[in-house]
Design a protein around this motif. Structure first.
Motif, PDB file in Angstrom:
ATOM      1  N   GLU A 162     -32.780   0.477 -20.074  1.00  0.00           N
ATOM      2  CA  GLU A 162     -32.087  -0.604 -19.383  1.00  0.00           C
ATOM      3  C   GLU A 162     -31.610  -1.683 -20.350  1.00  0.00           C
ATOM      4  N   GLU A 163     -32.275  -1.799 -21.485  1.00  0.00           N
ATOM      5  CA  GLU A 163     -31.864  -2.773 -22.493  1.00  0.00           C
ATOM      6  C   GLU A 163     -30.663  -2.290 -23.297  1.00  0.00           C
ATOM      7  N   MET A 164     -30.463  -0.973 -23.347  1.00  0.00           N
ATOM      8  CA  MET A 164     -29.438  -0.406 -24.222  1.00  0.00           C
ATOM      9  C   MET A 164     -28.286   0.279 -23.503  1.00  0.00           C
ATOM     10  N   ILE A 165     -28.469   0.625 -22.212  1.00  0.00           N
ATOM     11  CA  ILE A 165     -27.449   1.377 -21.493  1.00  0.00           C
ATOM     12  C   ILE A 165     -26.984   0.584 -20.262  1.00  0.00           C
ATOM     13  N   PRO A 166     -25.714   0.212 -20.186  1.00  0.00           N
ATOM     14  CA  PRO A 166     -25.221  -0.516 -19.008  1.00  0.00           C
ATOM     15  C   PRO A 166     -25.410   0.291 -17.729  1.00  0.00           C
ATOM     16  N   HIS A 167     -25.771  -0.399 -16.654  1.00  0.00           N
ATOM     17  CA  HIS A 167     -25.889   0.177 -15.310  1.00  0.00           C
ATOM     18  C   HIS A 167     -27.043   1.179 -15.161  1.00  0.00           C
ATOM     19  N   TYR A 168     -27.941   1.243 -16.116  1.00  0.00           N
ATOM     20  CA  TYR A 168     -29.017   2.232 -16.010  1.00  0.00           C
ATOM     21  C   TYR A 168     -29.885   1.982 -14.775  1.00  0.00           C
ATOM     22  N   ALA A 169     -30.051   0.715 -14.400  1.00  0.00           N
ATOM     23  CA  ALA A 169     -30.889   0.385 -13.244  1.00  0.00           C
ATOM     24  C   ALA A 169     -30.332   0.944 -11.943  1.00  0.00           C
ATOM     25  N   SER A 170     -29.020   1.254 -11.898  1.00  0.00           N
ATOM     26  CA  SER A 170     -28.386   1.708 -10.657  1.00  0.00           C
ATOM     27  C   SER A 170     -28.916   3.058 -10.186  1.00  0.00           C
ATOM     28  N   ARG A 171     -29.500   3.838 -11.074  1.00  0.00           N
ATOM     29  CA  ARG A 171     -29.978   5.170 -10.682  1.00  0.00           C
ATOM     30  C   ARG A 171     -31.194   5.096  -9.761  1.00  0.00           C
ATOM     31  N   HIS A 172     -31.801   3.912  -9.624  1.00  0.00           N
ATOM     32  CA  HIS A 172     -33.003   3.788  -8.806  1.00  0.00           C
ATOM     33  C   HIS A 172     -32.710   3.387  -7.356  1.00  0.00           C
TER      34      HIS A 172
END
Length: 335
Positions: free
Chosen positions: A266-276
């Motif tokens: 989540e610190e390095m990849i944009p929008h990673y939180a959206s997968r949850h």
């Protein structure tokens, strides 16, 4: 089997990929680098275009015109440009050059191109850039929830009955090759960041993480003999059927990760939180579309497929993923 040839011009890294078969006078130009394209994407593009040209973001304007744009306009009559609006200068230069020279050019944003032609969602390479199309992702609604629940319970019940002999066999072989617990439980992050115990058949030695959390790899030395066989055939994933009945996961969805990796990504990849925003899955679109990989680069590529699945969910897509999983397992392809 490669169907393209690659060449690099000087030190500016303008990459030209030429098809060995297509001679249709069509070229596609990207005003970014190939960070969102994988080999499969390039292979598919070179079935439609005679040449694929990749131009980096930061390049001298004169060099861009002389080395990349002008030769293409003289050589081809059908030019397609994939542009990133975040870097307006790149495609503005190209568009103005085309207008001055009375050349036509078809322009599509990288956001539309990825979803329409690559069947994945564009995820920027930098955390300082965002995809304005993503916003706040949501599941498709009641129909999706009901359909997925029916598929999950139905197929999980059938799989549990059909694979019951493998459960017994696995227990015996694990005990023979690596005495200890048959099952391995690991905390994973699921829907809305809720943590759950992901259950698998143990495929590694008991001291596998004596030095802390590590990514699994395709030829992981911590895996014992039968454990490697279970991974290749996905037998080690069978106990996750119990997670389906407990409501922790679905049959299809983004692969659940451990908290330490989630926080790092989540610190390095944009929008990673959206997968949850949806339940994780035993299998998923990313697993059947992207080869086995670890690290940030692979996680970003997989996220493109996971977000496409969330944004474009349909019953047909769900069933296609299930079918591709069956084919992958039967061909010992792994994920």
């Amino acid at each position: 089997m490669d169907i393209f040839l690659a060449s690099t011009s000087r030190q500016q890294f303008i990459h030209r990929l030429r098809s060995k078969r297509v001679k249709n006078g069509k070229v596609i130009l990207f005003t970014g680098y190939d960070y969102f394209l994988q080999k499969l994407d390039l292979r598919n593009l070179l079935e439609k275009f005679q040449e694929v040209v990749l131009v980096p973001r930061f390049i001298d304007e004169t060099y861009l015109i002389q080395e990349a744009i002008s030769p293409l306009f003289h050589k081809y009559g059908d030019i397609h440009l994939v542009a990133n609006p975040e870097y307006e200068e790149r495609y503005r230069i190209i568009y103005e050059f085309a207008a001055r020279n009375n050349k036509s050019i078809k322009i599509i944003t990288v956001y539309d191109f990825c979803e329409k032609h690559l069947r994945k969602v564009y995820v920027p390479d930098s955390v300082h850039e965002r995809n304005p199309r993503l916003g706040k992702l949501k599941p498709k609604g009641v129909f999706q929830q009901v359909s997925k629940s029916f598929i999950d319970v139905s197929l999980a019940s059938v799989l549990l009955a059909v694979t019951s002999p493998l459960w017994l066999l696995s227990r015996i072989r694990i005990a023979q090759q690596s005495p200890g617990p048959t099952f391995y439980k690991q905390k994973r992050i699921g829907l809305n960041y809720q943590e759950f115990d992901c259950v698998k058949f143990r495929s590694m030695r008991l001291d596998a993480e004596a030095f802390g959390a590590q990514f699994s790899s395709k030829r992981d030395k911590r895996v014992f003999g039968y454990g490697a066989f279970m991974r290749a055939t996905r037998i080690d994933e069978l106990p996750q059927l119990l997670n389906i009945f407990r409501g922790d996961v679905s049959l299809v969805g983004p692969r659940p990760e451990r908290r330490v990796f989630v926080e790092s990504f989540e610190e390095m990849i944009p929008h990673y939180a959206s997968r949850h925003v949806v339940k994780p899955g035993i299998t998923g679109y990313a697993q059947v579309m992207y080869p086995y990989g670890t690290g940030v680069k692979d996680a970003r590529h997989k996220l493109m497929y996971d977000l496409y699945y969330i944004r474009n969910w349909s019953l047909g897509l769900e069933l296609r993923i299930v079918w591709k999983t069956v084919v992958t397992v039967l061909s010992f392809g792994g994920f």
